[in-house]
Design a protein around this motif. Structure first.
Motif, PDB file in Angstrom:
ATOM      1  N   ARG A 503      25.464  28.163 -17.135  1.00 48.98           N
ATOM      2  CA  ARG A 503      26.252  26.929 -17.008  1.00 48.98           C
ATOM      3  C   ARG A 503      27.323  26.799 -18.093  1.00 48.98           C
ATOM      4  NH1 ARG A 503      25.332  22.827 -13.757  1.00 48.98           N
ATOM      5  NH2 ARG A 503      23.592  22.905 -12.289  1.00 48.98           N
ATOM      6  N   ASP A 552      25.230  20.245  -6.787  1.00 53.82           N
ATOM      7  CA  ASP A 552      23.885  20.214  -6.203  1.00 53.82           C
ATOM      8  C   ASP A 552      23.783  21.009  -4.917  1.00 53.82           C
ATOM      9  OD1 ASP A 552      23.050  18.692  -8.295  1.00 53.82           O
ATOM     10  OD2 ASP A 552      23.333  16.783  -7.249  1.00 53.82           O
ATOM     11  N   ARG A 581      19.871  30.545  -8.550  1.00 49.77           N
ATOM     12  CA  ARG A 581      18.736  29.640  -8.697  1.00 49.77           C
ATOM     13  C   ARG A 581      17.534  30.380  -9.285  1.00 49.77           C
ATOM     14  NH1 ARG A 581      19.574  25.035  -5.543  1.00 49.77           N
ATOM     15  NH2 ARG A 581      21.305  25.183  -4.056  1.00 49.77           N
ATOM     16  N   GLY A 585      13.436  26.373  -8.853  1.00 46.83           N
ATOM     17  CA  GLY A 585      14.469  25.537  -8.250  1.00 46.83           C
ATOM     18  C   GLY A 585      15.482  25.083  -9.277  1.00 46.83           C
ATOM     19  N   GLY A 586      16.580  24.610  -8.778  1.00 47.70           N
ATOM     20  CA  GLY A 586      17.639  24.162  -9.661  1.00 47.70           C
ATOM     21  C   GLY A 586      18.657  25.258  -9.912  1.00 47.70           C
ATOM     22  N   LYS A 588      20.908  27.375 -12.077  1.00 49.53           N
ATOM     23  CA  LYS A 588      20.961  27.763 -13.487  1.00 49.53           C
ATOM     24  C   LYS A 588      22.247  28.502 -13.833  1.00 49.53           C
ATOM     25  CE  LYS A 588      16.801  26.244 -14.271  1.00 49.53           C
ATOM     26  NZ  LYS A 588      16.560  25.067 -15.123  1.00 49.53           N
TER      27      LYS A 588
END
Length: 598
Positions: A503, A552, A581, A585-586, A588
């Protein structure tokens, strides 16, 4: 690494067979990295090419040798460990010996001498300067002659002595021309000499042996060999002090830990290593079958020799003096049996102690040229002194022979030649004056450059040492290495350029196809901000794709751009980007795939 290691092994064999430096026992991972580092600096790609260069250039060999040997040293390195040596090891060592017993210490792999002088300071503090001079001998050895030359000078800049406590610095060093010189009276107890731990005979009867950050460069077999030699070198219950990254992976039964945290061990009682063949104490042997009277003939021949000569035992006791030595130096047969250091000849016309100890440690002759002696009421005499170790058939030390060759006549001829040269040089004084002004300017620039190079080399050496410690940790994490190798193989098997950024836009993965496209290696890009990389890919149109991957929804995006590859050729690149991901989850990071279109 190249597809086969044979070319690298051939290079190591050349260094061993032709130059006498055996690095075949070093760990291959760190050794290959250092050789590669020097090859990249010199501009060579393969080991075969570099071997041809080494065979033709002694200067390049010296540069490689200095790159391989990391001579990183400092005073009181790892202060907590040295504090344990000061408060526990040295008091224990002295308590187990009589008040007049000698203390023998060996600093193995001493580099430029800071470790040896640290030992000297601690022992002088524990004993007092006078007892230290009488009882202590510190043998400091290394394979690097250049480092030993620096160590013998005992001269350090201000940065090098920053780790010495101020009170010790004022007591044990003298300031001269901006440098710190170790005290000369104590310096005499420290004897420097070359010793290869892998193949040379170890020093014996050592009470404290310091060998820090040396074993970790050796492979398992070489470590076992060296540890066996170190075990033999120690006296009963002698102490072994290792580096903080080193452990006794072999010979664990031969040592017991005094302090595992600080890597201080003690020779286990009754342990044996099988290295008794190195024992230099069993050096006296009897001759059988000598004809009657042969011993008398030998003694008379020695006495009548026209060259002044002395012989001392391994414990520095005078064993023989011939007539010429008696006449020149005012000695007599009454001096036989006395310690050499109690006689004037031991320090006049030259200090012999260091040369005698060097001959004992290295078991090879030392030559002292151009020794001037002005006797009261007599003409000046010039000597060339030879100090020769006396060894038996088992290469054990019996004693030392000291021979004084009178070279006064030769010196007179040399002086006459020098005088003639000076007369010739007078004709060129005006030209030399101009040349010297230019040279002084060049030397000033060179001095500045050398200081910068020294700083860079120190940083590089420290970095290499950290890399070596990381290699050791990685070797103990084999399961993680196998998993990483599998993932790397998977990533590099993708026939597309593949980049993963986190990120913060820092590169996490950079596969081999990316290296082929943009000419940047993985180690140059990892943890670098992707948009700051210097490559021929226009990043303005790719930033939106990465931004969309971080939202998202994590929707994939694709764009085709004009770019310039690593060969400078214009090409079309299709870039697709999707969210990266983790299993839980999420989003990264972002995954970019780059395909070069025909």
């Amino acid at each position: 690494m190249e597809p086969t290691d044979e070319s690298f092994e051939a290079l190591l064999r050349y260094m061993r067979d032709s130059r006498g430096f055996d690095f075949t026992g070093y760990k291959r991972t760190s050794l290959v990295r250092r050789v590669r580092h020097r090859m990249d600096h010199a501009g060579y790609d393969t080991f075969d090419q570099y071997l041809d260069v080494l065979q033709a250039s002694s200067e390049e060999f010296s540069a490689l040798f200095n790159t391989i040997l990391i001579n990183v040293s400092s005073f009181f390195r790892d202060p907590d460990a040295w504090d344990f040596v000061r408060t526990d090891v040295i008091p224990r060592l002295l308590a187990e010996r009589g008040p007049d017993d000698p203390v023998r210490v060996w600093s193995a792999g001493c580099a430029s001498g800071q470790e040896a002088y640290t030992l000297a300071i601690l022992l002088a503090e524990a004993l007092g300067p006078e007892a230290f001079r009488q009882r202590v001998k510190i043998y400091a050895t290394d394979i690097d002659e250049g480092a030993l030359t620096q160590a013998r000078a005992a001269s350090y800049d201000q940065k090098s002595v920053e780790s010495v406590p101020p009170d010790l610095l004022s007591r044990y060093f003298e300031q001269l021309n901006g440098r710190y010189i170790f005290h000369k009276d104590l310096h005499r107890a420290v004897i420097f000499g070359r010793n290869d731990l892998v193949k040379d005979v170890p020093i014996s009867r050592v009470d404290l042996l310091v060998c820090r950050n040396t074993l970790m460069y050796l492979n398992a077999e070489a470590q076992r060999n060296v540890l066996g030699r170190l075990h033999f070198a120690l006296t009963a219950q002698g102490a072994l002090f290792l580096g903080h990254a080193e452990m006794l992976l072999s010979h664990a039964d031969g040592f017991t830990p005094l302090n595992l945290k600080h890597r201080v061990f003690r020779k286990a009682a009754g342990s044996h290593t099988g290295l008794e063949r190195y024992d230099l104490a069993a050096s006296m042997y009897d001759r059988h079958g000598d004809p009657p009277g042969l011993t008398t003939v030998r003694e008379l021949a020695f006495r009548a020799s026209p060259v002044a000569q002395l012989a001392v035992t391994g414990e520095d006791t005078v064993a023989m003096i011939n007539q010429q030595a008696e006449s020149i130096f005012g000695l007599s047969e009454d001096d036989i049996g006395r310690l050499l250091r109690d006689l004037e000849v031991s320090y006049r016309p030259v200090e012999l102690h260091a040369y005698i100890e060097q001959a004992k440690v290295e078991l090879r002759s030392a030559r002292i040229p151009d020794v001037k002696w002005q006797r009261p009421g007599a003409e000046t005499v010039w000597f060339e002194i030879h100090v020769n170790p006396l060894v038996d058939a088992e290469n054990g030390l019996l004693g030392v022979s000291i021979v004084f060759f009178d070279v006064t006549a030769t010196r007179a001829l040399v002086d006459k030649v020098v005088q003639t040269n000076r007369q010739l040089e007078a004709a060129y004084e005006e030209l030399q004056s101009t040349n010297e002004e230019l040279q002084s300017t060049v030397e000033a620039l060179q001095s500045t450059n050398e200081e910068l190079q020294s700083t860079v080399e120190a940083l590089q050496s420290t970095n290499d040492e950290l890399d070596t410690i990381n290699d050791t940790l990685r070797e103990r994490s084999s399961e993680l290495d196998h998993a990483r190798t599998f993932l790397d193989s998977l990533v590099n098997s993708v026939h597309l350029g593949m980049v993963v950024v986190d990120r913060e836009m820092r590169v996490v993965v950079w596969n081999r196809h990316c290296e082929d496209l943009w000419g940047l290696r993985s180690d140059e890009t990892t943890d670098t901000v992707f948009t700051s990389l210097d490559m021929g890919l226009p990043l303005e149109r790719i930033r939106p794709l990465i931004a969309n991957a971080f939202v998202d929804s994590g929707q994939a995006g694709e764009v085709t751009v004009d770019a310039v590859n690593r060969r400078g050729r214009h090409t079309r690149i299709r870039v697709s980007c999707t969210a990266f991901r983790f299993a839980e989850g999420g989003v990264k990071g972002a995954l970019l795939l780059m395909e070069e279109l025909a």
